[in-house]
Write an enzyme that holds these catalytic residues in place. Structure first.
Site, PDB file in Angstrom:
ATOM      1  CB  SER A  39      -0.957   0.024   1.191  1.00  0.00           C
ATOM      2  OG  SER A  39      -0.420   0.720   2.283  1.00  0.00           O
ATOM      3  CG  MET A  40      -1.206   5.070  -0.275  1.00  0.00           C
ATOM      4  SD  MET A  40      -2.175   6.312  -1.141  1.00  0.00           S
ATOM      5  CE  MET A  40      -3.531   6.526   0.007  1.00  0.00           C
ATOM      6  CE  LYS A  41      -3.357   5.409   4.391  1.00  0.00           C
ATOM      7  NZ  LYS A  41      -3.682   6.792   4.747  1.00  0.00           N
ATOM      8  CG  ASP A  42       4.458   0.149   2.648  1.00  0.00           C
ATOM      9  OD1 ASP A  42       3.581  -0.060   3.505  1.00  0.00           O
ATOM     10  OD2 ASP A  42       4.872  -0.727   1.862  1.00  0.00           O
TER      11      ASP A  42
ATOM     12  CB  ALA B  35       4.446   3.815   7.658  1.00  0.00           C
TER      13      ALA B  35
END
Length: 456
Positions: free
Chosen positions: A41-44, A47
């Site tokens: 996901s793009m949340k990496d 994060a």
């Protein structure tokens, strides 16, 4: 190339041209496929940015614990950072999130605490509140708070935006993304608009979220907030990462349209993506149909991978049970309202009315439950059986104001909610409310739903 750890592989995800879904739409549609990140996901991106910024600021120290409220994907990104850097992770999640998301986080060693969805953000049971409480109680812990931590948007300003600009050779004309925490939408948009102020940005919202109305009116309308199923998009708060100046237009998408588009992208384009990706593409294409012209180039962010949703949008039984399968026809709240042929007047009580006057009105109109209003807003509800039990316990309440006996407000639902979804939301005592196309409020009771089902 050899990498020192998994977190060094974050970013530089591909742009892929759509070929079938966008039939008859002018211009070119490209999607940035973020499931190529190691955590799918793009949340990496944000994060690792939040963790490393906290390390530099001395907030996160060796051996510490990362505590975050997440819909799943941010948790995965933080978990990978934690593994690489030696931190323990505890995540709080709303109970509407898929089982796959919970299981994936546990698989990478995180502790997961599941919290109720249908509570206010400041309720001590909400996943926001539980995360903050744990942060206050656990020594040497770090609460990233992806909603208000500006490292979130900065991560996309530093990586996603430049990647899109480089890969399109600066020939992007439109950028579209779902808006949840706001980081990927606004951080990327800020970079792109700095490179070319003429780029048009389109934020995708969901019914049940406050963003679109707030952008258009400047009013935070709590009546816009009601339960919805799509994960990772929309909010009932205004995160600091949502910079409305960076979003030119908003488009709202229903749970059903998002789910159907998600499955179409998998089957027709080979993109096995998550539910909010379907929202982003459906909303972006709705905008593109009316606004893109030959020579335009739109980029849409696809945030995550389909493995998170195997038990939901990729499960035929789940889709069928929610009225989302394309081959099944359901009536909707809109059909109920249309069937009233304009012959409708919502019966309400004012918060300052006396209980006995409210009872008299309910009796005269032959209704058992009504919304309570104050200054044009729905602030609560009253039902005849609850009032009866309270007056039996305390007869003096009949002369009190309605505000002293009212309950929580009935939930607002989307106008295109199907009958099976409505029936699951109408509990034993409460009806639901819906706004028609003219913003008039209607009440829908269990009786209305039963009547609509028998007509269909």
């Amino acid at each position: 190339m050899i990498y020192n750890s998994i977190i060094e592989t974050i970013g530089n995800t591909p742009l892929i041209r759509l070929n079938k879904i966008n039939k008859d739409i002018k211009g070119e549609i490209l999607v940035k496929v973020e499931y190529f990140n190691p955590g799918n996901s793009m949340k990496d991106r944000m994060a690792i940015k939040m963790v490393e910024d906290a390390e530099r600021a001395g907030i996160l120290k060796p051996g510490g614990t990362i505590i975050e409220g997440t819909s799943g994907n941010t948790g995965m990104g933080l978990a990978l950072a934690g593994i690489a850097k030696g931190y323990k992770c505890i995540f709080t999640m709303a109970d509407k999130q898929s089982k796959e998301k919970i299981d994936i986080l546990k698989a990478v060693g995180a502790e997961v605490i599941v919290c109720p969805t249908n509570v206010a953000p400041d309720d001590p049971r909400s996943y926001y509140s539980v995360a903050r409480k744990l942060n206050n109680e656990i020594p040497n812990s770090f609460y990233p708070n992806q909603y208000d931590n500006l490292s979130n948007a900065q991560a996309h300003y530093e990586t996603t935006g430049p990647e899109i600009w480089k890969d399109t050779e600066g020939k992007i004309t439109h950028y579209a993304a779902g808006v949840g925490t706001g980081g990927s939408m606004c951080g990327t948009a800020k970079y792109l608009k700095e490179m070319n102020p003429e780029i048009v940005t389109v934020g995708i919202d969901t019914y049940g979220s406050v963003f679109k109305k707030y952008k258009e009116t400047g009013v935070f309308d709590e009546n816009e907030i009601y339960p919805y199923l799509t994960e990772g998009i929309g909010e009932d708060i205004l995160p600091k990462n949502v910079d409305f100046d960076m979003i030119d237009h908003f488009v709202k998408v229903t749970d059903k349209d998002a789910a159907v588009m998600t499955r179409r992208l998998s089957r027709e384009e080979g993109l096995f993506i998550g539910w909010s990706c379907g929202s982003a593409v459906h909303g972006a294409l709705e905008y593109a149909k009316e606004n893109l012209k030959e020579g335009d180039r739109m980029v849409i962010i696809l945030p995550d991978h389909g493995t998170r949703y195997l038990g939901k949008v990729y499960n035929d039984d789940w889709m069928r049970n929610h009225g989302f399968l394309e081959d099944r026809t359901f009536g909707t709240a809109r059909d109920i309202i249309t069937g009233r042929n304009g012959n409708y007047h919502l019966v309400v009580s004012q918060k300052s009315d006396s209980v006995k006057d409210a009872i008299a009105m309910m009796n005269s109109k032959s209704v058992s439950q009504i919304p309570v209003m104050e200054e044009g807003n729905v602030v609560g509800s009253i039902t005849d059986n609850k009032i009866l039990s309270k007056i039996i316990e305390n007869p003096a309440l009949k002369d009190a104001a309605v505000s002293e006996v009212m309950e929580d407000s009935m939930k607002f639902v989307a106008l295109d909610s199907t009958l099976d979804v409505l029936s699951s939301m109408v509990d034993k005592e409460k009806a639901v409310l819906v706004r028609d196309d003219h913003h008039q409020i209607h009440i829908i009771t269990k009786h209305d739903i039963l009547e609509a089902i028998t007509r269909s």
